[in-house]
Structures are given as C-alpha cells and as structure tokens.
Design a protein around this motif. Structure first.
Motif, PDB file in Angstrom:
ATOM      1  N   ILE A 115       1.158  32.955  68.791  1.00  0.00           N
ATOM      2  CA  ILE A 115       0.897  34.370  68.518  1.00  0.00           C
ATOM      3  C   ILE A 115      -0.596  34.560  68.291  1.00  0.00           C
ATOM      4  O   ILE A 115      -1.127  34.392  67.192  1.00  0.00           O
ATOM      5  CB  ILE A 115       1.716  34.862  67.309  1.00  0.00           C
ATOM      6  N   ALA A 116      -1.285  34.891  69.364  1.00  0.00           N
ATOM      7  CA  ALA A 116      -2.741  35.019  69.371  1.00  0.00           C
ATOM      8  C   ALA A 116      -3.135  35.957  70.495  1.00  0.00           C
ATOM      9  O   ALA A 116      -2.360  36.160  71.445  1.00  0.00           O
ATOM     10  CB  ALA A 116      -3.391  33.642  69.569  1.00  0.00           C
ATOM     11  N   PRO A 117      -4.323  36.519  70.441  1.00  0.00           N
ATOM     12  CA  PRO A 117      -4.734  37.458  71.493  1.00  0.00           C
ATOM     13  C   PRO A 117      -4.627  36.900  72.905  1.00  0.00           C
ATOM     14  O   PRO A 117      -4.191  37.599  73.824  1.00  0.00           O
ATOM     15  CB  PRO A 117      -6.182  37.777  71.118  1.00  0.00           C
ATOM     16  N   ILE A 118      -5.005  35.631  73.099  1.00  0.00           N
ATOM     17  CA  ILE A 118      -4.971  35.062  74.442  1.00  0.00           C
ATOM     18  C   ILE A 118      -3.556  35.048  75.002  1.00  0.00           C
ATOM     19  O   ILE A 118      -3.326  35.320  76.192  1.00  0.00           O
ATOM     20  CB  ILE A 118      -5.600  33.641  74.444  1.00  0.00           C
ATOM     21  N   THR A 119      -2.582  34.748  74.165  1.00  0.00           N
ATOM     22  CA  THR A 119      -1.195  34.692  74.624  1.00  0.00           C
ATOM     23  C   THR A 119      -0.656  36.080  74.908  1.00  0.00           C
ATOM     24  O   THR A 119       0.030  36.304  75.922  1.00  0.00           O
ATOM     25  CB  THR A 119      -0.310  34.001  73.576  1.00  0.00           C
ATOM     26  N   MET A 120      -0.941  37.020  74.008  1.00  0.00           N
ATOM     27  CA  MET A 120      -0.463  38.379  74.220  1.00  0.00           C
ATOM     28  C   MET A 120      -1.053  38.955  75.501  1.00  0.00           C
ATOM     29  O   MET A 120      -0.356  39.643  76.267  1.00  0.00           O
ATOM     30  CB  MET A 120      -0.823  39.264  73.027  1.00  0.00           C
ATOM     31  N   LEU A 125       7.576  37.607  71.401  1.00  0.00           N
ATOM     32  CA  LEU A 125       6.957  36.306  71.171  1.00  0.00           C
ATOM     33  C   LEU A 125       7.231  35.841  69.747  1.00  0.00           C
ATOM     34  O   LEU A 125       7.222  36.634  68.799  1.00  0.00           O
ATOM     35  CB  LEU A 125       5.456  36.402  71.404  1.00  0.00           C
ATOM     36  N   GLY A 126       7.480  34.545  69.588  1.00  0.00           N
ATOM     37  CA  GLY A 126       7.716  33.958  68.272  1.00  0.00           C
ATOM     38  C   GLY A 126       6.858  32.723  68.075  1.00  0.00           C
ATOM     39  O   GLY A 126       5.984  32.401  68.881  1.00  0.00           O
ATOM     40  N   GLU A 127       7.117  32.002  66.992  1.00  0.00           N
ATOM     41  CA  GLU A 127       6.425  30.754  66.686  1.00  0.00           C
ATOM     42  C   GLU A 127       7.325  29.917  65.801  1.00  0.00           C
ATOM     43  O   GLU A 127       8.344  30.393  65.292  1.00  0.00           O
ATOM     44  CB  GLU A 127       5.094  31.021  65.983  1.00  0.00           C
ATOM     45  N   THR A 140       0.886  40.656  62.416  1.00  0.00           N
ATOM     46  CA  THR A 140      -0.042  40.684  61.279  1.00  0.00           C
ATOM     47  C   THR A 140      -1.119  39.604  61.374  1.00  0.00           C
ATOM     48  O   THR A 140      -2.083  39.634  60.605  1.00  0.00           O
ATOM     49  CB  THR A 140       0.711  40.495  59.947  1.00  0.00           C
ATOM     50  N   LEU A 141      -0.957  38.643  62.292  1.00  0.00           N
ATOM     51  CA  LEU A 141      -1.889  37.517  62.369  1.00  0.00           C
ATOM     52  C   LEU A 141      -3.243  37.910  62.954  1.00  0.00           C
ATOM     53  O   LEU A 141      -4.234  37.191  62.791  1.00  0.00           O
ATOM     54  CB  LEU A 141      -1.274  36.378  63.179  1.00  0.00           C
ATOM     55  N   PHE A 142      -3.300  39.031  63.659  1.00  0.00           N
ATOM     56  CA  PHE A 142      -4.552  39.558  64.203  1.00  0.00           C
ATOM     57  C   PHE A 142      -4.326  41.044  64.504  1.00  0.00           C
ATOM     58  O   PHE A 142      -3.191  41.543  64.401  1.00  0.00           O
ATOM     59  CB  PHE A 142      -4.982  38.801  65.475  1.00  0.00           C
ATOM     60  N   ASP A 151       6.289  33.210  57.956  1.00  0.00           N
ATOM     61  CA  ASP A 151       5.539  33.372  56.712  1.00  0.00           C
ATOM     62  C   ASP A 151       5.264  31.972  56.161  1.00  0.00           C
ATOM     63  O   ASP A 151       6.105  31.381  55.482  1.00  0.00           O
ATOM     64  CB  ASP A 151       6.334  34.213  55.713  1.00  0.00           C
ATOM     65  N   PHE A 152       4.095  31.463  56.471  1.00  0.00           N
ATOM     66  CA  PHE A 152       3.800  30.048  56.281  1.00  0.00           C
ATOM     67  C   PHE A 152       2.500  29.870  55.518  1.00  0.00           C
ATOM     68  O   PHE A 152       1.431  30.289  55.972  1.00  0.00           O
ATOM     69  CB  PHE A 152       3.702  29.374  57.660  1.00  0.00           C
ATOM     70  N   ASP A 153       2.586  29.273  54.345  1.00  0.00           N
ATOM     71  CA  ASP A 153       1.423  28.911  53.539  1.00  0.00           C
ATOM     72  C   ASP A 153       1.330  27.387  53.560  1.00  0.00           C
ATOM     73  O   ASP A 153       2.075  26.705  52.861  1.00  0.00           O
ATOM     74  CB  ASP A 153       1.591  29.418  52.111  1.00  0.00           C
ATOM     75  N   PRO A 154       0.454  26.825  54.377  1.00  0.00           N
ATOM     76  CA  PRO A 154       0.434  25.368  54.533  1.00  0.00           C
ATOM     77  C   PRO A 154       0.170  24.620  53.241  1.00  0.00           C
ATOM     78  O   PRO A 154       0.741  23.549  53.011  1.00  0.00           O
ATOM     79  CB  PRO A 154      -0.670  25.135  55.568  1.00  0.00           C
TER      80      PRO A 154
END
Length: 422
Positions: free
Chosen positions: A200-205, A237-239, A38-40, A54-57
C-alpha cells in the motif's frame, strides 16, 4: 512413499488485527477491514481505499534498529514468524539448524521501501542522478527480496534451505508448496513458510490505477471489496502476512506436537496467454485443481469448502466460477465457496498464505467464513458463495485456489489429520 507434511504452527498479521485470534474473530464475524487509505495521502489516485494492518512494530517486539533495517513487509514476516514458531512449541536451541529451512512468498518485495528511498535519494525526483549519501545503508536489503528469508531464518535459527518465491498473487500458495516439496524430498524436517507483502504505497496504487484493476468505490470504503457481486468495481489492495511451521508427520508425532492439518496436495499451472488476461474457459486453473486433488488422493466430491481467489474483478470472478465447475463437476454447486478478500482485501503475494490460514482455522472450528458485501450475485457467478454471514459446516477437506498476473494458477488441498489418506 512420500513423506507426509503437517502444519504445527500458525501466525497471522492481517487487516483487522495482528495475531491468529484477531484474524479468526474478523473472519467468523464477517466484519470488513477495508477503509480509506491512511498510510499516505491518496487524493491524487483513482482508487483511494485499502485494507491496512494496524501495526506498531515496536509494540510487537521489534527493536528500533530492526525497524530501521527492515521494510514493512519484512517486519510483518518477522513478527508473524515469531508467532508461528511459538505456536508450534518448537525449541530453536534443540533443533538441527541444517534440517530447518525457510520458504517465503512475496509479489512485490520491498517495493514500497524502495520507492520511499528513491524519493529521499532523488530529492523527491528533482535529481536526475540520485545522491547515494542520503540513502539508507540498508538499501541493498530492500532491493533484494531474498533478505526477507534471511530475516526469518535468523529469528528461528534456520540454516537449511532458504528461498523466496515471487509468482505474483499465487506466491503465498506457491511458497508453501515449495516448502512441502522440500520436506517430502528429504531436504528438511521443518520448514517455516508463508508469505508477506506491504504494497500500500503510491507506486502500487498508480500501477493498478493505470489498468483500472482496483476499486473506484471510494465513498463506500468499508464495503468496497465485493467479490462475485454484480456491483463490484475492482479489488481492494491489502497488506499483511501469514507464516506456518511445517513438519514431517513422524517428526511431529515424536514430539507430540499439535497438528492443525495436513497439506495433502498442491499444483500450479501457467496459462502462457496474457500478462493480465485470463482464458474464459478457466482450463489452467481447473487443471491445477484436478492435479492437487489427485496428489491428495481425493475425489472432487470430498471437498467440503473452497476458499476462492475471489478478487472482486469481473474477469477473475467469472473465470474462477467456470474453472470450479470444470474441475469439480456438479459438486461445485454443493460445496460452499467464499472469498475472504471481501474482508481483508487483496494483499497480492501474501493473500495466498493468509487464505491458507483461514482454511486451517475453518477446519479447526468447522465454520466457513463468508463472502462479505455479497448482496446481488453476478448471474454468471452462480455457486454457493456463502453471502454475508459465516456458516457452521463440517469441514474436513478444503481446497484453496489462487490466480495471478502472468498467468499463474495454483491450488492446494488441506485436510484434517484424521481425514488424510495414510
């Protein structure tokens, strides 16, 4: 005699919930936190599932300025370090800052933040030369992973040794191992340590798509992470992050601290073989396991539980199974083994520390987390991998192991305080 080092505080930010309680509830219930990304927009990629936090800083106490300054991984680190430090009961104002240090692990640093900033500064790749006027003024902090240690040091008031360890997917074990050595060698009395990653970003995927390491089970996202199962199709992939407060044992005793466990042994080896390949005999991982057990003064038969690397690739799962048989002998068939990556995915450098947290909590509760989604075991992975459901089990000594690209192989032995050798 070496100084003994114990864990007195724990913080976790992982898929399925932020905080130690949420993390352990997921582990003990055998639930999975993998899902469609869902991040991109993941539609261009072969693998489109991940284990997101699910992180709201802002909800977790970060100011708008801190959020602007820090990459998502650094935000995980700060929030998680605050939880660990509060859990330890330490008073930052009462500490000797020069005897308090930081050791953090990460595999890819702020890679996601750098990629996002490149899109801005290059006008989405249209400019051959990037326009620095559009870059964040904090871009240098994203470029240098050492900034992660700086952010955490500011949180806890540490002015002693500060280090970032980047050894790929073993960084979360190796950073804690470094902190262990700093205290044993007398360089600090307290170390805030662990690991963070937000890859979890396009570059990593794209990077993992290129070598077909991540899963293709996009239509079965909630069960896509299948370590040791014959139907596995690669890792998810995780985070996340896990952070610990380590103290010299006598220091902890003097302040009557709660002790979760002792880090009794640690070792790391490299295979000098291949950037992504593994030797079929698992010799280097087996040697790291034996060395960690020797440092802990424990026989293989004393291991009550093995927290496996268990990434969910055929190469890793079989390599790890062979290594455990080599290092533990027949006891490898008796000790329960499980992979929590089946539930929270593979967060690269962070996962080693998240797995240490799972081990400490397994000792506290005498419950072994399961390998979720394990329905049809790979015939070559024939150990007791605790399928599907958590198991009540007396757990006084735990072995956790990691394997990473570049040939890194690491092992750590954790023991209950009343089990550890004097």
């Amino acid at each position: 005699m070496a100084r003994r080092v114990v864990i007195t505080g724990i913080g976790v930010s992982a898929p399925g919930g932020v905080g130690v309680d949420a993390f352990w509830n997921l582990m003990s219930e055998g639930r999975t936190a993998t899902r469609g990304i869902t991040l991109f927009d993941p539609s261009p990629f072969r693998s489109r599932v991940a284990a997101e936090v699910d992180f709201d800083p802002e909800a977790h106490g970060l100011t708008p300025q801190e959020i602007r300054r820090m990459d998502r991984a650094a935000q995980f680190g700060v929030v998680t370090a605050r939880e660990a430090f509060a859990d330890s009961g330490l008073d930052a104002a009462a500490l000797d800052p020069y005897r308090t240090g930081v050791s953090l692990g990460t595999a890819v640093g702020a890679a996601a933040g750098l990629a996002a900033e490149y899109r801005v500064a290059s006008d989405d790749g249209r400019l051959e030369l990037v326009d620095h006027r559009y870059a964040t003024p904090h871009l240098y902090d994203l470029f240098v992973p050492g900034s992660f240690a700086t952010e955490v040091a500011w949180v806890v008031g540490a002015e002693g040794p500060a280090t970032v360890v980047s050894t790929g997917c073993t960084a979360g074990i190796d950073a804690v191992g470094h902190a262990l050595d700093v205290i044993r060698d007398g360089g600090a009395d307290i170390m805030v340590t662990g690991a963070v990653d937000a890859p979890i970003a396009p570059i990593t995927m794209a990077a993992f798509d290129a070598i077909r390491a991540t899963t293709s089970l996009n239509d079965e996202a909630d069960t896509a992470s299948r370590p040791f199962d014959a139907s596995r199709k690669g890792f998810v992939l995780g985070e996340g992050a896990a952070v610990f407060v380590l103290e010299e044992l006598e220091y902890a005793r003097r302040r009557d601290a709660r002790v979760y466990g002792e880090i009794a042994g640690y070792a790391s080896r490299g295979n000098a073989f291949h950037m992504t390949g593994l030797r079929a005999d698992g010799a280097e991982l087996a040697e790291a396991i034996r060395a960690a057990l020797d440092e802990a003064h424990l026989d293989a038969s004393a291991v009550d539980y093995v927290n496996a690397h268990g990434s969910g690739t055929r190469q890793n799962d079989r390599h790890e199974t062979v290594a455990l048989k080599s290092a533990l002998g027949h006891h490898a068939y008796r000790a329960p083994v499980s992979s929590i990556k089946s539930m929270v995915g593979h967060s690269l450098g962070a996962i080693g520390s998240i797995e240490i947290a799972a081990c400490v909590l397994a000792m506290q509760h005498h419950v072994v987390p399961p390998t979720a989604n394990l329905h049809t075991p790979d015939p070559e992975c024939d150990l007791d991998f605790v399928p599907l459901t958590a198991r009540a089990h007396r757990t006084d000594a735990v072995l956790t192991i990691g394997s990473g690209f570049g040939g890194f192989q690491s092992a750590m032995v954790l023991t209950r305080p009343d089990r550890s050798a004097a």
